[in-house]
Design a protein around this motif. Structure first.
Motif, PDB file in Angstrom:
ATOM      1  N   UNK A  51       0.805  -1.226   0.000  1.00  0.00           N
ATOM      2  CA  UNK A  51       0.000   0.000   0.000  1.00  0.00           C
ATOM      3  C   UNK A  51       0.833   1.269   0.000  1.00  0.00           C
ATOM      4  N   UNK A  52       1.995   1.215   0.656  1.00  0.00           N
ATOM      5  CA  UNK A  52       2.795   2.423   0.873  1.00  0.00           C
ATOM      6  C   UNK A  52       4.246   2.123   0.540  1.00  0.00           C
ATOM      7  N   UNK A  53       4.876   3.046  -0.189  1.00  0.00           N
ATOM      8  CA  UNK A  53       6.322   2.997  -0.404  1.00  0.00           C
ATOM      9  C   UNK A  53       6.909   4.259   0.215  1.00  0.00           C
ATOM     10  N   UNK A  54       7.974   4.093   0.994  1.00  0.00           N
ATOM     11  CA  UNK A  54       8.594   5.215   1.680  1.00  0.00           C
ATOM     12  C   UNK A  54      10.074   5.285   1.338  1.00  0.00           C
ATOM     13  N   UNK A  55      10.557   6.498   1.110  1.00  0.00           N
ATOM     14  CA  UNK A  55      11.984   6.731   0.866  1.00  0.00           C
ATOM     15  C   UNK A  55      12.335   8.106   1.425  1.00  0.00           C
ATOM     16  N   UNK A  56      13.619   8.439   1.384  1.00  0.00           N
ATOM     17  CA  UNK A  56      14.015   9.753   1.890  1.00  0.00           C
ATOM     18  C   UNK A  56      13.761  10.847   0.865  1.00  0.00           C
ATOM     19  N   UNK A  57      14.193  10.640  -0.368  1.00  0.00           N
ATOM     20  CA  UNK A  57      14.086  11.686  -1.392  1.00  0.00           C
ATOM     21  C   UNK A  57      13.319  11.186  -2.613  1.00  0.00           C
ATOM     22  N   UNK A  58      13.895  10.233  -3.346  1.00  0.00           N
ATOM     23  CA  UNK A  58      13.206   9.529  -4.427  1.00  0.00           C
ATOM     24  C   UNK A  58      13.571   8.054  -4.318  1.00  0.00           C
ATOM     25  N   UNK A  66       5.177  15.045 -15.485  1.00  0.00           N
ATOM     26  CA  UNK A  66       5.934  13.996 -16.166  1.00  0.00           C
ATOM     27  C   UNK A  66       7.254  13.708 -15.454  1.00  0.00           C
ATOM     28  N   UNK A  67       7.931  14.751 -14.980  1.00  0.00           N
ATOM     29  CA  UNK A  67       9.186  14.563 -14.250  1.00  0.00           C
ATOM     30  C   UNK A  67       8.954  13.822 -12.939  1.00  0.00           C
ATOM     31  N   UNK A  68       7.934  14.241 -12.210  1.00  0.00           N
ATOM     32  CA  UNK A  68       7.622  13.592 -10.933  1.00  0.00           C
ATOM     33  C   UNK A  68       7.298  12.118 -11.157  1.00  0.00           C
ATOM     34  N   UNK A  69       6.513  11.848 -12.188  1.00  0.00           N
ATOM     35  CA  UNK A  69       6.131  10.472 -12.515  1.00  0.00           C
ATOM     36  C   UNK A  69       7.366   9.638 -12.860  1.00  0.00           C
ATOM     37  N   UNK A  70       8.262  10.203 -13.664  1.00  0.00           N
ATOM     38  CA  UNK A  70       9.456   9.461 -14.077  1.00  0.00           C
ATOM     39  C   UNK A  70      10.334   9.098 -12.881  1.00  0.00           C
ATOM     40  N   UNK A  71      10.407   9.980 -11.899  1.00  0.00           N
ATOM     41  CA  UNK A  71      11.242   9.721 -10.726  1.00  0.00           C
ATOM     42  C   UNK A  71      10.684   8.613  -9.836  1.00  0.00           C
ATOM     43  N   UNK A  72       9.404   8.263 -10.033  1.00  0.00           N
ATOM     44  CA  UNK A  72       8.832   7.156  -9.267  1.00  0.00           C
ATOM     45  C   UNK A  72       9.409   5.816  -9.690  1.00  0.00           C
ATOM     46  N   UNK A  73       9.984   5.752 -10.885  1.00  0.00           N
ATOM     47  CA  UNK A  73      10.574   4.507 -11.342  1.00  0.00           C
ATOM     48  C   UNK A  73       9.551   3.391 -11.411  1.00  0.00           C
ATOM     49  N   UNK A  74       9.909   2.241 -10.885  1.00  0.00           N
ATOM     50  CA  UNK A  74       9.041   1.067 -10.963  1.00  0.00           C
ATOM     51  C   UNK A  74       8.114   0.941  -9.758  1.00  0.00           C
TER      52      UNK A  74
END
Length: 255
Positions: free
Chosen positions: A112-119, A143-151
């Motif tokens: 349900x949740x993914x957590x990280x420090x920056x990306x 688009x940039x924000x989406x791309x930084x989400x990766x997989x």
């Protein structure tokens, strides 16, 4: 991480050795009955109360991640550290550093949740903001924000690092949330170019997530506290920039 997530979760980030702000936030969390605390990293770096903060955090429990400054505290030689990291390092015990070294850089919770420090892929990149060549800071494109989400496909994505509370909803409905900073409401940095990040108020900040039938409801909490002891610590170390940030939520004007 295989967690049975409670119906109420507290999310905090970027304490930076501010033990008094942390105590105020933990007291507020306790009054709201959160079943889990998720801490997104950067625990100690700064001219404040790193050892005191470590004692509080090591007895608090919950999910705790390692931020970029935490990583530098265990990867760099003391003589290579920046002034804020070195001030914290000189207070911490070997056991504190081992605790820090063992922290993960990110965490997936129950699908349900993914957590990280920056990306997800980098602990030095602002997820929701970009720094322009002239040092101005503004929002990234969707688009940039989406791309930084990766997989990462969890419906709720948590980050800190920028010290600015905020939210971005991606085109597929996933939400990225930043709780703001517990302990340092403003700072400057010279990567990629000189810029400042300012919350505009000195209060401690964190976030409460409540499970509903429609997803996770979000409440950003703003917690006033007495910062005088932390301001005095910064002044005693000659860090007038930190003292100003703690008192006002802004960086002092550059000469």
């Amino acid at each position: 991480m295989d967690l049975d997530l409670p119906s109420r979760i507290a999310v905090l980030a970027d304490i930076h050795g501010n033990a008094d702000a942390l105590r105020a936030v933990l007291s507020d969390i306790d009054s709201h009955g959160a079943g889990l605390i998720v801490n997104l990293g950067d625990q100690f770096s700064g001219p404040l109360a790193a050892r005191e903060t470590a004692a509080i955090l090591r007895s608090t429990g919950g999910v705790c991640l390692r931020g970029n400054h935490d990583r530098w505290l265990v990867e760099q030689a003391p003589e290579e550290m920046g002034a804020s990291d070195r001030a914290a390092y000189d207070q911490l015990t070997p056991d504190d550093l081992e605790w820090l070294r063992a922290l993960p850089s990110n965490c997936e919770m129950g699908g349900e949740i993914f957590a990280c420090h920056a990306t997800p892929g980098d602990d030095l990149t602002y997820w929701m903001h970009r720094v322009e060549g002239d040092g101005t800071v503004g929002p990234r494109s969707l688009a940039e924000v989406d791309a930084l989400a990766g997989a990462e496909r969890a419906p709720l994505l948590l980050c800190g690092h920028s010290h600015l509370a905020g939210e971005v909803i991606l085109s597929d409905g996933r939400r990225i949330l930043n709780p703001g900073s517990v302990g340092l409401p403003a700072y400057d940095d010279d990567v990629p170019v000189y810029h400042v990040m300012e919350a505009g108020a000195p209060d401690a900040r964190y976030m409460i997530l409540d499970r509903t039938e429609f997803g996770w409801d979000v409440t950003w909490r703003v917690v006033p506290y007495d910062a005088s002891r932390m301001i005095a610590m910064a002044q005693d170390q000659g860090r007038l920039d930190w003292a100003h940030a703690l008192a006002t939520g802004y960086m002092p004007d550059r000469p």
